[in-house]
Scaffold this motif. Structure first.
Motif, mmCIF file in Angstrom:
data_model
loop_
_atom_site.group_PDB
_atom_site.id
_atom_site.type_symbol
_atom_site.label_atom_id
_atom_site.label_comp_id
_atom_site.label_asym_id
_atom_site.label_seq_id
_atom_site.Cartn_x
_atom_site.Cartn_y
_atom_site.Cartn_z
ATOM 1 N N PRO A 1 0.880 -1.191 -0.287
ATOM 2 C CA PRO A 1 0.046 -0.421 0.391
ATOM 3 C C PRO A 1 0.708 1.007 -0.289
ATOM 4 C CG PRO A 1 0.067 -0.898 2.087
ATOM 5 C CD PRO A 1 0.443 -1.961 1.472
ATOM 6 N N LEU A 2 1.950 1.376 0.242
ATOM 7 C CA LEU A 2 3.297 2.243 -0.148
ATOM 8 C C LEU A 2 3.069 2.382 -1.465
ATOM 9 C CD1 LEU A 2 6.034 0.959 3.110
ATOM 10 C CD2 LEU A 2 3.684 3.002 2.786
ATOM 11 N N VAL A 3 3.232 2.066 -2.453
ATOM 12 C CA VAL A 3 2.715 2.305 -3.888
ATOM 13 C C VAL A 3 1.419 3.531 -4.183
ATOM 14 C CG1 VAL A 3 2.782 1.619 -6.061
ATOM 15 C CG2 VAL A 3 3.962 -0.018 -4.055
ATOM 16 N N ALA A 4 1.816 4.393 -4.952
ATOM 17 C CA ALA A 4 0.734 5.191 -5.353
ATOM 18 C C ALA A 4 -0.327 4.491 -5.787
ATOM 19 C CB ALA A 4 1.800 6.157 -5.923
ATOM 20 N N LYS A 5 -0.217 4.029 -6.675
ATOM 21 C CA LYS A 5 -1.162 2.948 -7.465
ATOM 22 C C LYS A 5 -0.863 1.653 -7.474
ATOM 23 C CE LYS A 5 -2.357 6.673 -10.683
ATOM 24 N NZ LYS A 5 -2.147 7.760 -11.467
ATOM 25 N N PRO A 6 -1.199 1.052 -6.505
ATOM 26 C CA PRO A 6 -0.449 -0.525 -5.995
ATOM 27 C C PRO A 6 -1.162 -1.646 -7.313
ATOM 28 C CG PRO A 6 -1.286 0.106 -4.431
ATOM 29 C CD PRO A 6 -2.488 0.902 -5.182
ATOM 30 N N GLY A 7 -2.002 -1.351 -8.045
ATOM 31 C CA GLY A 7 -2.841 -1.901 -9.262
ATOM 32 C C GLY A 7 -3.118 -3.303 -8.797
ATOM 33 N N ALA A 8 -3.126 -3.992 -10.130
ATOM 34 C CA ALA A 8 -4.136 -5.645 -9.829
ATOM 35 C C ALA A 8 -3.762 -6.659 -9.116
ATOM 36 C CB ALA A 8 -4.644 -5.329 -11.373
ATOM 37 N N GLU A 9 -2.202 -6.906 -9.335
ATOM 38 C CA GLU A 9 -1.214 -7.858 -8.578
ATOM 39 C C GLU A 9 -1.996 -7.264 -7.142
ATOM 40 O OE1 GLU A 9 -0.433 -5.675 -10.661
ATOM 41 O OE2 GLU A 9 0.272 -6.514 -12.517
ATOM 42 N N HIS A 10 -1.068 -6.083 -6.384
ATOM 43 C CA HIS A 10 -1.804 -5.940 -4.940
ATOM 44 C C HIS A 10 -3.016 -6.565 -4.895
ATOM 45 C CE1 HIS A 10 -2.785 -3.493 -2.113
ATOM 46 N NE2 HIS A 10 -1.475 -3.227 -1.796
ATOM 47 N N ALA A 11 -3.749 -6.257 -5.151
ATOM 48 C CA ALA A 11 -5.308 -6.315 -5.108
ATOM 49 C C ALA A 11 -5.598 -7.874 -5.134
ATOM 50 C CB ALA A 11 -6.893 -5.502 -6.098
ATOM 51 N N GLU A 12 -5.141 -8.785 -6.059
ATOM 52 C CA GLU A 12 -4.915 -9.996 -6.404
ATOM 53 C C GLU A 12 -4.563 -11.196 -4.630
ATOM 54 O OE1 GLU A 12 -3.521 -13.690 -8.914
ATOM 55 O OE2 GLU A 12 -3.489 -11.642 -9.247
ATOM 56 N N VAL A 13 -3.478 -10.153 -4.331
ATOM 57 C CA VAL A 13 -2.931 -11.227 -2.947
ATOM 58 C C VAL A 13 -3.743 -10.405 -1.800
ATOM 59 C CG1 VAL A 13 -0.701 -10.770 -1.828
ATOM 60 C CG2 VAL A 13 -0.065 -10.784 -4.561
ATOM 61 N N LEU A 14 -4.478 -9.197 -1.488
ATOM 62 C CA LEU A 14 -4.867 -8.548 -0.756
ATOM 63 C C LEU A 14 -5.905 -9.549 -0.886
ATOM 64 C CD1 LEU A 14 -5.404 -6.862 1.525
ATOM 65 C CD2 LEU A 14 -6.134 -5.080 0.104
ATOM 66 N N GLY A 15 -6.782 -9.705 -1.852
ATOM 67 C CA GLY A 15 -8.065 -10.173 -1.900
ATOM 68 C C GLY A 15 -7.522 -11.891 -1.112
ATOM 69 N N PHE A 16 -6.455 -12.771 -1.638
ATOM 70 C CA PHE A 16 -5.983 -13.652 -1.467
ATOM 71 C C PHE A 16 -5.769 -14.417 0.045
ATOM 72 C CE2 PHE A 16 -2.637 -17.130 -0.130
ATOM 73 C CZ PHE A 16 -3.484 -18.131 -0.368
ATOM 74 N N PHE A 17 -5.289 -13.650 0.721
ATOM 75 C CA PHE A 17 -5.145 -13.508 1.967
ATOM 76 C C PHE A 17 -6.618 -13.310 2.500
ATOM 77 C CE2 PHE A 17 -0.729 -12.569 1.558
ATOM 78 C CZ PHE A 17 -0.249 -13.323 1.613
ATOM 79 N N ASP A 46 -3.148 -2.833 6.939
ATOM 80 C CA ASP A 46 -3.855 -1.558 8.072
ATOM 81 C C ASP A 46 -3.195 -0.951 8.441
ATOM 82 O OD1 ASP A 46 -6.296 -3.408 7.441
ATOM 83 O OD2 ASP A 46 -6.439 -4.368 9.023
ATOM 84 N N ARG A 47 -2.038 -1.151 8.979
ATOM 85 C CA ARG A 47 -1.453 -0.368 10.012
ATOM 86 C C ARG A 47 -1.026 0.545 8.521
ATOM 87 N NH1 ARG A 47 -0.241 2.169 14.276
ATOM 88 N NH2 ARG A 47 -0.416 0.066 15.244
ATOM 89 N N ILE A 48 -0.151 0.415 7.351
ATOM 90 C CA ILE A 48 0.499 0.992 6.408
ATOM 91 C C ILE A 48 -0.513 1.561 5.694
ATOM 92 C CG2 ILE A 48 2.203 1.116 4.146
ATOM 93 C CD1 ILE A 48 3.436 -1.562 5.914
ATOM 94 N N SER A 49 -1.960 1.095 5.259
ATOM 95 C CA SER A 49 -2.488 2.046 4.471
ATOM 96 C C SER A 49 -2.983 2.847 5.367
ATOM 97 C CB SER A 49 -3.769 1.068 4.113
ATOM 98 O OG SER A 49 -2.980 -0.104 3.814
ATOM 99 N N GLY A 50 -2.911 3.324 6.987
ATOM 100 C CA GLY A 50 -3.565 4.232 7.590
ATOM 101 C C GLY A 50 -4.740 4.225 8.140
#
Length: 235
Positions: A1-17, A46-50
């Motif tokens: 989540p520190l990346v300005a626009k995390p993209g689909a890959e980030h959403a896929e991994v987060l969704g997996f967990f 959660d923490r890094i996302s604020g």
């Protein structure tokens, strides 16, 4: 989540967990390590996302990790002889501690979780020769909640880490624990080169616990200089 626009890959991994945390009753976790690692990933996210409060999936994973905690405060961890993360119960304890302390607001008014954290800290205090690698994770947790580590123990771990910084500004993983090779010989920490994992962990923990310093700046310089064209680092 520190990346300005995390993209689909980030959403896929987060969704997996998130999916794993929500569906363990239907598809049981294979090991306690799966639960703790999921709790840690979601809590740190959660923490890094604020986030102001722990998300539902993170809370589900955290609550489930306590059900798997042993009476001594640790977990039955994976022991595949793959240090630093799959060779002893100590790593599982610091991973769970980091998960609980990083989760935004999770420990506030949560007496059950507090007692579980106290069990972890008590366990870690009794482990002989706990690798410095694990102590650094405990210090990382302490940066979120000061009950995670005694100040003297934290300061001693950080002082030991600073002494291990190499002339090129980096650190190596072999120096963070007394691990042996498959043939039974010790890793040669003095001659091993700096690597991306140890340097990244050192910079992260030092920055969180003590703020920016000459040591962290030298570590960041090493990370910038030694990144490969592929984007990766040698470890």
């Amino acid at each position: 989540p520190l990346v300005a626009k995390p993209g689909a890959e980030h959403a896929e991994v987060l969704g997996f967990f998130q999916d794993r945390a929500r569906n363990w009753d239907k598809n049981a976790p294979r090991w306690p390590a799966e639960v703790v690692a999921t709790a840690q990933a979601l809590a740190l996210h959660d923490r890094i996302s604020g986030a102001k409060a722990t998300s539902e999936p993170a809370k589900m994973a955290l609550d489930r990790q306590w059900k798997l905690q042993r009476a001594d405060g640790a977990w039955d961890w994976l022991k595949c002889d793959w240090p630093p993360s799959e060779s002893d119960d100590g790593y599982g304890a610091v991973a769970a501690l980091l998960a609980a302390t990083a989760a935004p607001g999770y420990l506030e008014g949560n007496t059950e979780a507090h007692s579980r954290v106290e069990r972890i800290v008590s366990y870690l205090g009794k482990v002989k020769d706990l690798p410095l690698h694990h102590r650094l994770h405990q210090a990382w947790a302490d940066s979120y909640d000061p009950r995670a580590m005694a100040p003297a123990d934290r300061d001693a771990a950080l002082a030991a880490l600073l002494k291990l910084q190499r002339p090129d500004g980096g650190w190596n993983l072999a120096s963070l624990g007394k691990w042996k090779r498959k043939d039974g010989t010790m890793n040669e920490a003095d001659s091993a080169p700096s690597d991306g994992y140890a340097t990244g962990l050192a910079v992260l923990v030092l920055s969180r616990c003590q703020g920016a310093s000459d040591a962290t700046r030298k570590g960041v310089d090493w990370l910038r200089k030694d990144q490969r064209d592929s984007g990766r680092w040698f470890v």
